[in-house]
Motif scaffolding. Structure first.
Motif, short mmCIF file in Angstrom:
data_model
loop_
_atom_site.label_atom_id
_atom_site.label_comp_id
_atom_site.label_asym_id
_atom_site.label_seq_id
_atom_site.Cartn_x
_atom_site.Cartn_y
_atom_site.Cartn_z
N VAL A 1 14.20 -5.14 -21.08
CA VAL A 1 13.51 -5.25 -19.80
C VAL A 1 12.56 -4.06 -19.67
N PHE A 2 11.37 -4.36 -19.15
CA PHE A 2 10.35 -3.34 -18.91
C PHE A 2 9.92 -3.47 -17.45
N GLU A 3 9.98 -2.36 -16.71
CA GLU A 3 9.63 -2.39 -15.30
C GLU A 3 8.56 -1.34 -15.02
N SER A 4 7.46 -1.80 -14.44
CA SER A 4 6.38 -0.90 -14.04
C SER A 4 6.23 -0.96 -12.53
N THR A 5 5.88 0.18 -11.95
CA THR A 5 5.67 0.26 -10.51
C THR A 5 4.18 0.47 -10.24
N PHE A 6 3.67 -0.31 -9.29
CA PHE A 6 2.26 -0.23 -8.91
C PHE A 6 2.15 0.01 -7.42
N GLU A 7 1.00 0.47 -7.00
CA GLU A 7 0.78 0.78 -5.59
C GLU A 7 0.43 -0.47 -4.78
N SER A 8 0.05 -1.57 -5.45
CA SER A 8 -0.35 -2.78 -4.74
C SER A 8 -0.50 -3.93 -5.73
N THR A 9 -0.63 -5.14 -5.20
CA THR A 9 -0.92 -6.29 -6.09
C THR A 9 -2.30 -6.14 -6.71
N GLU A 10 -3.23 -5.52 -6.00
CA GLU A 10 -4.55 -5.25 -6.57
C GLU A 10 -4.43 -4.31 -7.76
N GLY A 11 -3.48 -3.36 -7.67
CA GLY A 11 -3.24 -2.45 -8.79
C GLY A 11 -2.77 -3.18 -10.04
N ILE A 12 -1.96 -4.22 -9.84
CA ILE A 12 -1.52 -5.02 -10.99
C ILE A 12 -2.71 -5.76 -11.59
N SER A 13 -3.59 -6.27 -10.76
CA SER A 13 -4.80 -6.95 -11.26
C SER A 13 -5.66 -5.98 -12.07
N GLU A 14 -5.80 -4.77 -11.57
CA GLU A 14 -6.57 -3.75 -12.29
C GLU A 14 -5.91 -3.42 -13.63
N TYR A 15 -4.59 -3.30 -13.63
CA TYR A 15 -3.81 -3.03 -14.84
C TYR A 15 -4.01 -4.13 -15.88
N ILE A 16 -3.90 -5.37 -15.45
CA ILE A 16 -4.01 -6.50 -16.37
C ILE A 16 -5.39 -6.55 -17.04
N ALA A 17 -6.42 -6.21 -16.29
CA ALA A 17 -7.79 -6.25 -16.82
C ALA A 17 -8.19 -4.98 -17.56
N HIS A 18 -7.42 -3.92 -17.43
CA HIS A 18 -7.78 -2.62 -18.01
C HIS A 18 -7.83 -2.72 -19.54
N PRO A 19 -8.86 -2.17 -20.17
CA PRO A 19 -8.98 -2.25 -21.64
C PRO A 19 -7.76 -1.72 -22.39
N ALA A 20 -7.11 -0.68 -21.88
CA ALA A 20 -5.93 -0.14 -22.56
C ALA A 20 -4.78 -1.15 -22.54
N HIS A 21 -4.63 -1.88 -21.42
CA HIS A 21 -3.60 -2.91 -21.34
C HIS A 21 -3.94 -4.08 -22.25
N VAL A 22 -5.18 -4.51 -22.24
CA VAL A 22 -5.60 -5.64 -23.08
C VAL A 22 -5.34 -5.31 -24.55
#
Length: 109
Positions: A63-84
């Protein structure tokens, strides 16, 4: 009950492919953990292996759990080049995966 303000948890359950070595898994986990240093809205990262005695894991091992400041933060994370870039290495090593995002609710008794 009270929804935690501004916090969103991103949970990923994984089963690695049988041919993924423990060393490869360790490197992938280190890469995943390093994303917290590269992606600003990602505030925390935790991971672990299944230790349940109930045998209800359905084959999932990690299991991997990440904490974000908002749902918009998750959207930014998903699109971020480092995540991709990381996802392109991580996902092919998985046999099974589930992703679940939620806003924690605080229960006060």
């Amino acid at each position: 009950m009270e929804e935690a303000k501004g916090v969103v948890k991103h949970v990923l359950l994984a089963k690695f492919k049988d041919d993924t070595t423990p060393e490869q898994i360790e490197q992938l986990i280190k890469g995943y953990a390093n994303l917290v240093n590269l992606i600003p809205p990602m505030k925390a990262f935790h991971w672990g292996k299944d230790v349940s005695i109930e045998n209800l894991h359905q084959g999932f091992t990690h299991v991997f759990e990440s904490t974000f400041e908002s749902t918009e933060g998750i959207s930014e994370y998903i699109a971020h080049p480092a995540h991709v870039e990381f996802a392109n290495l991580f996902l092919p090593s998985l046999d099974k995966v589930i992703v679940f995002d939620y806003k924690p609710t605080i229960v006060r008794c």
